[in-house]
Design an enzyme around this catalytic site. Sequence first.
Site, PDB file in Angstrom:
ATOM      1  N   GLU A 245     101.594   6.787  17.887  1.00  0.00           N
ATOM      2  CA  GLU A 245     100.261   6.171  18.100  1.00  0.00           C
ATOM      3  C   GLU A 245      99.541   7.293  18.813  1.00  0.00           C
ATOM      4  OE1 GLU A 245      99.520   3.633  16.953  1.00  0.00           O
ATOM      5  OE2 GLU A 245     101.509   2.568  16.433  1.00  0.00           O
ATOM      6  N   CYS A 279      91.905   4.072  22.851  1.00  0.00           N
ATOM      7  CA  CYS A 279      92.280   4.655  21.720  1.00  0.00           C
ATOM      8  C   CYS A 279      91.493   4.020  20.323  1.00  0.00           C
ATOM      9  CB  CYS A 279      93.752   4.678  21.516  1.00  0.00           C
ATOM     10  SG  CYS A 279      94.432   3.239  21.581  1.00  0.00           S
TER      11      CYS A 279
END
Length: 497
Positions: A245, A279
């Site tokens: 990720e 993010c």
Amino acid sequence: MTATRTPGLPAIEDGLLISTSPATGAEAGRVPVCDEKAVAATVERAAAAGLWWAGLGFDARKVRLLRWRALLTARIEELAELTHAETGKPRTDAIMETVAAIEHIDWAARNARRVLGPRRVGTRVLVAEHVGHLEYQPYGVVGIIGPWNYPILTPLGPASGALAAGNAVVLKPSEYTPMVGQWLADTFAEVVPEHPVLQTVHGLGDVGAALCRSGVGKIAFTGSTATAKKVMAACAENLVPVIIEAGGKDALIVDADADVEAAAEAAVWGAMTNAGQTCIGIERAYAVAPVYDAFVAAVVARAGKLTMGDEIGPMTMPGQIDVVRRHIDAALADGGRAVLGGAGAVQAPSVAPTVLVDVPEDSVAVREETFGPTLTIARVADADEALTRANALPYGLGGAVFGKQNGIRIARRMRAGMVSVNATLSFVGMAGLPFGGVGESGFGRIHGDDGLREFGRAKAITVRRAPSLLPSMTFERTPAQVRRIVKAVKLLYGRRP
Ligand code: NDP
């Protein structure tokens, strides 16, 4: 007393990592730093704990995970206070982060048996005498390496799936957020005191690297794309599978029939929440010409009202301030204009909301992850142009679309793992949906059915229940049986569709 101070990194004194508030410099706590041997010993303990945990089965694990969920819920303010002390993020942001994490624990606990438990798989004519069984067995120990920006949610996304699937977990929190990581492990031990099923290892990047080489069954990494490549290289040595990720540069597309005020409200939230250190934060907006001016005005009006401290906290990692400053400076040097904030917005340890327009697409401010409370807005002719620009980067984490007629159609065409229509970031809280990116944003998924499956190895078992009518897998088949098999195959698969 031995002290190590590397500029920009937290201090280590007498083998203890010292966590401090980026806002005040006050100490938030200290934890022992692990060396390679300690990491190996932790993983060894985890392997034994994992056997016990897996042996409990889905239902007993579910009860314990739901108890942990209840504990986190009861002590949500305490966790928010600690997170505020360690990262500087506003307490309400920390509460919302915990709420999302609680959702994921609840969902994973309740759905693990359905997704991973044993089931029969339909057989086929040529092997009709065998029954197929499928189940997903745990890896044993899953290593989780987490970042500092969402120190509760980012480890608990993979941890909830890994634990529900029957794995023990060893968490390496970011060096900037060790106390939150330790709090999570300590509270888990309160509800599961028998064995160390969730443990932490603390330290700098070398401890993460040691975890990759420690014999864990899988690594779930959340962090920057640059570090992800190092993690993959370390894991490659022993063929340890990884979930990555990584970073993003998420775009918002505002179509001609969008509710412009709603789009602006969501853009400001998506870009500025957690001071932009997200993010899946919206860093670029592409608004079609008919709504562009109204959208820019509405974004500036809303972002200009955000209060420093209460709504926009400090940059958690001191080094990030330089990145944000470099991107704002580059945007202006490349011909962009600040319609809010700008060069003066960077006042360490914080950055004030900044909205930039007319920034060329090849500027680093548009191409690289900024991770600050900044948003570039570009005028485009139509949704096709918006898509071309949105999809032009190597990143592909999340995204958003505002529009009525074509919202979902545009969302499908965005090169991203997740897209919100008429909202921003909403997919992260929807526990049934997978979370993860494409390209330089990574691969593999956490959350949802796909996320659960990442933490179990598919195990296929066949059981013979009758003699073979078409025995292909034996040296003892006769020529007549081979002829029968050929006849059956021609009958089944010989016709052209
Ligand atoms: P980093 O990549 O710097 O660090 C992530 C973790 O990896 C930290 O725990 C770090 O430890 C550890 N680490 C560092 N070097 C190594 C190594 N060689 N081997 C193994 N582990 C190592 O990321 P940040 O902490 O700065 O987090 C910000 C980044 O995370 C942003 O790019 C953001 O987009 C991304 N992110 C992605 C998310 C997603 O779900 N896709 C969610 C949240 C953030 P240490 O801190 O001790 O150096």
